[in-house]
Design an enzyme around this catalytic site. Structure first.
Site, short mmCIF file in Angstrom:
data_model
loop_
_atom_site.label_atom_id
_atom_site.label_comp_id
_atom_site.label_asym_id
_atom_site.label_seq_id
_atom_site.Cartn_x
_atom_site.Cartn_y
_atom_site.Cartn_z
N LEU A 495 0.94 -1.27 -0.03
CA LEU A 495 -0.07 0.10 -0.06
C LEU A 495 0.88 1.24 0.04
O LEU A 495 0.59 2.20 -0.69
CB LEU A 495 -0.97 -0.23 1.07
CG LEU A 495 -2.31 -0.93 1.07
CD1 LEU A 495 -2.65 -1.03 2.49
CD2 LEU A 495 -3.32 -0.48 0.39
N GLN A 498 2.60 2.13 -3.36
CA GLN A 498 1.69 2.50 -4.28
C GLN A 498 1.32 3.81 -4.11
O GLN A 498 1.00 4.67 -5.08
CB GLN A 498 0.54 1.53 -4.33
CG GLN A 498 -0.55 1.94 -5.39
CD GLN A 498 -0.07 2.13 -6.77
OE1 GLN A 498 0.79 1.30 -7.34
NE2 GLN A 498 -0.63 3.17 -7.64
N GLU A 499 0.88 4.15 -2.93
CA GLU A 499 0.37 5.37 -2.40
C GLU A 499 1.27 6.49 -2.63
O GLU A 499 1.16 7.65 -3.24
CB GLU A 499 -0.13 5.24 -1.05
CG GLU A 499 -1.35 4.63 -0.90
CD GLU A 499 -2.63 5.39 -1.53
OE1 GLU A 499 -2.43 6.51 -1.55
OE2 GLU A 499 -3.76 4.64 -1.74
N SER A 500 2.75 6.40 -2.17
CA SER A 500 3.32 7.46 -2.03
C SER A 500 5.03 7.14 -2.80
O SER A 500 5.74 8.06 -2.39
CB SER A 500 3.76 7.74 -0.46
OG SER A 500 4.25 6.91 0.32
N TYR A 606 -4.80 0.27 -9.66
CA TYR A 606 -4.06 0.16 -8.20
C TYR A 606 -4.35 -0.75 -7.57
O TYR A 606 -3.43 -1.42 -6.88
CB TYR A 606 -4.99 1.36 -7.43
CG TYR A 606 -4.80 1.76 -6.18
CD1 TYR A 606 -3.98 2.70 -5.52
CD2 TYR A 606 -5.55 0.76 -5.09
CE1 TYR A 606 -3.96 2.72 -4.33
CE2 TYR A 606 -5.28 0.93 -3.87
CZ TYR A 606 -4.23 1.97 -3.19
OH TYR A 606 -4.10 2.30 -2.18
#
Length: 640
Positions: A495, A498-500, A606
């Site tokens: 997570l 992928q997010e940051s 995503y």
């Protein structure tokens, strides 16, 4: 006498020693001190002292930086600026100074100098100034040709383009075709003000047609009225097509019926006709209409978008022979994409071609990605990771320092100028070769610029250094919170990645912050649930808090969706209310099809990325216990 000679000798030798000492090249530590002092002198506007001291820094990596800081507010220093732009022509700081200098030259109408120092770029203001400089120095035709291209787009242009466009209008070179192109482009951008302003450039007959065009733009349904059409030749065919295009977004059924029943009564060129066929077929596909597949087949020379939607339309219907048919119509390059190879294998399997299916699954299973991991699970094979780290040798680093501005970036880092260093690094990437990009990515990794390192490696089109692409910083915090929430650490890492891209200071345009990109409103709710005080949105840039809150929130989503990792992951991106709407109706759906059916392209990608990153992170953490097939059961039908 001897004493006098000795004294004289000592005085002279002492002077020579002192002269030699003060003229020794300064050490790096001294250069840094001089640099900081020079900055202070410049800030206090002590120019003479600044120039005197900066001479001692001529060989210091940040000397161009100092010169830029001096010159950017002294654009009257023509000799110094031209020398700087010549000496440091390809440097990052020349790129920063040049636009400022060019704007001054334009203000002073020094057009020959402007042309001499101009370098082509994407700056619309400078581009128009450059063409106006050409116009003013005898290159009128060249300038007007460029102006035609710019003007025809009807895109917003800076004020500096006005003289150029005025000259174009006065030249008589605005043909009817260019004016119509401008008019249609303006309406396509929904800029009715600009479209209306164009009317006076048209002849009276065309003005009347343009008036009808504006009516169709406002009320597309008007095209169904037979009394609207005085003729169906010439521009009327394009107008009819434009009306269909506008109408289809709001009333697809009416658009389809009108187009199919009346298109042959208009004179419509092939390019326009194919554009409408493309749009209608695409809208049917996006809306998962059962007619989409056959409609897509009728489009002549479909582009990549339509070819892909043909496969997806067949998947929506779970029509496996159609999936095979659509796959075979993909380009050779598209057929090499593991995504579509996986579905080809699934379709072969579903239609009884088991041997071919197994062979295709074996091909896909070699890929380190979501569909490769799914294929490996089908075959009960181990996942393939292909980890080939980049080696950064001292010799390669020395060469990179000599041939790039790397030394300046290292100095900015040494002086704790992180923001300046990152901007400079980003500014030079476009000038580096692939080999240099690889080395630069490794350096960024050493500096703990995780996001920058990942982006740089992407620019080099290299994907196999897994320690660089999937860093494990914050491992202690991840493992602690994973234990608290009964989550696998690899999933939290997936997570975060992928997010940051592991950037603790990441901030999205919508306001999400930190490693796990948490919205402040969500964070406040979590703080309340955990009975913790909430101080500031900026607390989300604290890795400890961000990972704790992100893990807690993901666990909530996992509980809401009965432990289904894919649904919780989709909800983390798109919101749980949307995922509830996406649940299958009537009967359960295999997880691979459910992911393919997600309406939002961003969320489809995503979910696939987070899940594949989770598998890669378990490899990085040396766990190797997770399997996608165990994480991803079928998606149960929505409860009534």
């Amino acid at each position: 006498m001897r004493i006098k000679y000795l004294a004289a000798f000592l005085l002279i030798s002492g002077g020579l020693f002192f002269w030699y000492k003060i003229n020794l090249p300064p050490t790096l530590s001294q250069q840094r001190e001089y640099f900081l002092t020079a900055e202070k002198l410049l800030a206090k506007d002590k120019e003479k002292d600044f120039l005197r001291l900066s001479k001692r820094l001529a060989n210091y990596p940040l000397y161009p930086y100092l010169q830029y800081k001096w010159l950017k507010n002294r654009l009257s220093q023509t000799p110094a600026i031209t020398e700087f732009l010549t000496t440091y022509k390809e440097s990052y700081y020349a790129d920063l100074l040049r636009p400022k200098w060019l704007n001054r030259l334009a203000e002073q109408q020094r057009w020959p100098e402007f042309i001499e120092y101009y370098q082509a770029n994407s700056d619309k203001n400078l581009n128009c100034q450059f063409q106006w400089a050409n116009y003013q120095t005898g290159q009128q035709q060249l300038a007007l040709d460029a102006a035609q291209v710019l003007w025809a787009t009807a895109e917003p242009q800076p004020e500096s383009c006005a003289p150029l466009f005025d000259a174009l209008t006065a030249s008589g070179k605005l043909t009817s075709d260019i004016i119509w192109q401008h008019f249609e482009s303006a309406l396509t951008q929904n800029n009715t003000t600009e479209a209306n302003a164009t009317l006076n450039l048209l002849n009276p007959n065309d003005q009347a047609i343009a008036g009808q065009w504006l009516q169709v733009h406002q009320t597309p349904e008007i095209i169904k009225n037979s009394g609207f059409w005085k003729t169906k030749t010439g521009l009327m065919g394009r107008l009819f097509a434009y009306g269909i295009d506008r109408m289809a977004k709001a009333n697809l059924e009416l658009a389809l019926n009108l187009w199919d029943s009346q298109k042959k009564s208009f004179t419509i060129d092939n390019k326009t006709s194919q554009h409408i066929e493309h749009q209608l077929a695409l809208l049917l596909a996006v809306r998962r209409d059962h007619r989409a597949f056959e409609r897509l087949k009728k489009v002549n020379e479909p582009d990549e978008e339509l070819r892909i939607w043909s496969v997806r339309s067949a998947l929506f219907a779970q029509n496996w022979p159609h999936v095979i048919e659509a796959y075979k119509k993909l380009s050779a390059k598209e057929q090499q994409d593991p995504h579509w190879q996986y579905w080809f294998a699934r379709a072969l399997d579903k239609t009884g071609a088991n041997t071919q299916a197994q062979a295709m699954y074996s091909t896909v299973a070699k890929d380190r990605g979501f569909y490769g991991f799914l294929a490996a699970d089908v075959l009960n094979q181990a996942y393939q990771f292909t980890d080939k780290p980049i080696i950064l040798t001292p010799e390669a680093l020395a060469t990179l320092r000599q041939t790039t501005e790397l030394s300046a970036i290292e100095e900015l880092n040494a002086l704790h100028r992180d923001a300046d260093a990152r901007r400079h690094f980003a500014g030079i990437l476009k000038k580096l070769s692939k080999e240099q990009l690889l080395l630069a990515a490794k350096l960024a990794q050493q500096w703990h610029w995780e996001q920058t390192a990942i982006i740089t490696l992407t620019k080099a089109d290299y994907w196999d250094d897994l320690s660089l692409r999937f860093p494990t910083h914050y491992q202690a915090q991840v493992e602690h919170n994973a234990a608290l929430q009964n989550l696998d650490p690899a999933l939290i890492f997936g997570l975060m990645r992928q997010e940051s891209m592991m950037d603790k200071m990441a901030a999205s345009v919508v306001g999400a912050k930190g490693l796990m990109q948490i919205m402040p409103a969500t964070a406040q709710q979590i703080a309340k649930s955990l009975q913790e005080p909430w101080n500031s949105d900026n607390d989300l840039f604290n890795p400890d808090l961000n990972i704790r809150y992100g893990s807690y929130y993901y666990k909530q989503l996992l509980s809401q969706f009965d432990g289904h990792v894919a649904l919780a992951t989709a909800a983390y991106n798109a919101g749980p209310h949307r995922v509830i709407k996406w649940l299958p109706k009537g009967k359960a759906l295999p997880i691979d099809l459910w992911v393919e059916y997600i309406p939002y392209k961003e969320t489809r990608k995503y979910v696939a990325s987070v899940l594949s990153y989770t598998i890669i992170y378990q490899y990085r953490l040396q766990r190797n216990t997770l399997k996608l097939k165990n994480l991803l059961p079928e998606v149960a039908a929505a409860k009534n």
